[in-house]
Design a protein around this motif. Structure first.
Motif, PDB file in Angstrom:
ATOM      1  N   PRO A 283      52.373  26.641 -63.960  1.00 45.14           N
ATOM      2  CA  PRO A 283      53.398  27.200 -64.843  1.00 45.14           C
ATOM      3  C   PRO A 283      54.624  27.647 -64.055  1.00 45.14           C
ATOM      4  CG  PRO A 283      51.219  28.073 -65.380  1.00 45.14           C
ATOM      5  CD  PRO A 283      51.071  27.317 -64.115  1.00 45.14           C
ATOM      6  N   GLY A 284      55.778  27.215 -64.490  1.00 43.21           N
ATOM      7  CA  GLY A 284      57.030  27.581 -63.830  1.00 43.21           C
ATOM      8  C   GLY A 284      57.391  26.720 -62.655  1.00 43.21           C
ATOM      9  N   SER A 285      56.451  25.892 -62.200  1.00 42.52           N
ATOM     10  CA  SER A 285      56.732  25.051 -61.035  1.00 42.52           C
ATOM     11  C   SER A 285      56.630  23.568 -61.342  1.00 42.52           C
ATOM     12  CB  SER A 285      55.759  25.391 -59.889  1.00 42.52           C
ATOM     13  OG  SER A 285      55.887  26.734 -59.494  1.00 42.52           O
ATOM     14  N   GLY A 286      56.215  23.218 -62.555  1.00 41.26           N
ATOM     15  CA  GLY A 286      56.082  21.803 -62.904  1.00 41.26           C
ATOM     16  C   GLY A 286      54.792  21.218 -62.382  1.00 41.26           C
TER      17      GLY A 286
END
Length: 481
Positions: A78-81
């Motif tokens: 999540p948030g980093s792809g």
């Protein structure tokens, strides 16, 4: 300061069509990892961006990323792809895929399959075309209607078949036995293994016909028995050739395999008497005892007085119906019955329950009796045609040392050849002429053993006998000249 994954400029070339889109995208990304364009920790492009670049539906990219994550090539944070997972480079280099390919496997390059012989005279192969299709289907329908049993049959199993076989053996071979004495096994070799264990033949001397049945010889040798070859003559095995040191003797008295002799009654009685006096075990392999022509039936060794104490009778469906059935029956001497049961429980060798039910119905319905009558008439006619055709080849039959043997019973005759002839080379030459006729070489263990060809006639139509005999005479004559 938070660390962010490396953004990479990714240019993918999708493999040719043939697999689903998600598989092709995943495969292209794994190729990029293998080539070093992607490294562990690198971020994959957003699904929408990659879909636009590849000009494909975004759903295909999403599914490809999910597939890579499931295979361990990528991980979504999540948030980093979606990132390339640690160890992905090693997996790609090893050729691990993200899925099982649904593309057709390449056709392996193999040696060309040899063409089937024009005429197959391999001995011991019955003509399955003689089995009544109606009777056969009826037997299997009956077997299929029976309840499915939850456990393998074991040595005490097949009650229906054991009951049917005791009636059959009494009528055709003169053997009187109780169904509880009979054991159903998946082939003659299984019977021999169980007997060898029950009689503790490992390390002991066993007299064995020379020449003799190769598969039985190998089975007993693997079981640890020390086989002693006993040369057979025109009457089969001679009891006078046995020794006190022989713990057992293997013989085929109905139709000696491979030479075809029928053991006369006098020898049968002497052999059983000798075994009773010495404690020797007789293994009677009655592999094709049902087929005899122009001669009266001789009693099985097991049927003689005292035979129940020293004779292990082995029969099989291979010669009367088909080897594919994989059913044989063993009637061991009463003192060995428990040991045979114990050996089979330990080995786990079981005959198919459904096949046993089908065969029992085939016997009980009278279909086996009708089949044996029909097969005997057909085999007798084919034997007469082949024997007559071979005898008409006078240039061959008048050669010294050439003769026919074993014509009174069974499913083959032996064309005896002069001593020292390379019958293995002759058999190979006949194969080159479209004729499958084995020589005696695989059945003998001595250098100076008999030479000859085993000519099976069960599947040779009468109209083909003359042509087959002419081919045999031409090839054999060429080797003798």
């Amino acid at each position: 300061m938070a660390r962010h994954p490396h953004d990479v400029q990714l240019t993918l070339t999708l493999p040719p069509t043939g697999e689903a889109l998600r598989h092709r995208i995943a495969e292209a990304i794994i190729d990029a990892i293998r080539l070093g364009r992607l490294h562990p920790g690198d971020a994959l492009p957003p699904t929408r961006a990659l879909a636009a670049e590849l000009r494909v539906a975004r759903a295909g990219v999403v599914e490809a990323y999910d597939e890579l994550c499931a295979a361990g090539y990528a991980c979504a944070r999540p948030g980093s792809g979606t990132l390339i997972a640690p160890g992905a480079d090693a997996a790609a280099a090893a050729g691990a895929g993200s899925h099982v390919s649904d593309r057709p496997a390449p056709v392996p390059v193999t040696e060309p399959t040899p063409a089937s012989p024009t005429w197959d005279l391999t001995p011991g192969c019955p003509d399955t075309g003689l089995i009544s299709p109606d009777d056969w289907r009826r037997a299997w329908r009956s077997a299929a209607a029976a309840p499915i049993r939850p456990h393998p049959p074991g040595p005490n199993g097949h009650p229906e078949l054991r009951r049917a076989l005791t009636v059959h053996l009494r009528r055709t071979r003169g053997i009187v036995a109780h169904p509880d004495e009979l054991v159903i096994v998946p082939g003659v070799n299984a019977a021999l293994r169980a007997l060898a264990a029950a009689a503790d033949l490992a390390g002991q001397e066993v007299a064995f016909e020379e020449p003799g049945y190769r598969k039985a010889r190998l089975t007993l040798e693997i079981a640890g028995a020390r086989l002693r070859p006993v040369t057979v003559d025109e009457d089969g095995l001679d009891p006078a050739a046995l020794r006190e040191s022989d713990a057992a003797v293997y013989c085929t008295p109905a139709h000696q395999y491979p030479l075809g002799a029928r053991m006369p009654v006098s020898r049968r009685a002497r052999l059983v008497a000798l075994a009773r006096e010495s404690g020797m075990l007789i293994i009677e392999d009655d592999y094709d005892g049902e087929f005899r022509y122009d001669v009266s039936s001789l009693p099985a060794l097991r049927s003689l007085e005292g035979g129940d104490a020293c004779v292990a009778y082995v029969g099989t469906a291979s010669k009367i119906l088909s080897p594919s059935i994989r059913l044989a029956w063993l009637l061991p001497p009463r003192p060995l019955l428990r040991g045979v049961h114990d050996s089979l429980r330990l080995s786990g060798e079981n005959a198919c329950e459904v096949t046993g039910l089908a065969l029992s119905e085939f016997i009980d319905s009278g279909a086996l009796t009708r089949h044996l009558a029909r097969a005997s008439r057909t085999y007798s006619a084919r034997r007469t045609a082949l024997v007559g055709a071979l005898r008409s080849q006078r240039d061959l039959m008048e050669q010294p040392g050439v003769d026919l043997a074993g014509i009174e019973a069974g499913l083959h005759v032996v064309l005896r050849l002069p001593d020292g002839v390379d019958d293995e080379a002759i058999a190979a030459a006949l194969g080159g002429h479209g004729l499958a006729v084995p020589g005696l070489a695989p059945y003998r263990t001595t250098v100076d053993g008999p030479r000859g060809l085993m000519c099976g006639y069960a599947r040779l139509p009468e109209t083909r006998a003359e042509a087959a005999a002419e081919t045999i005479a031409r090839v054999v004559g060429g080797h003798l000249r």
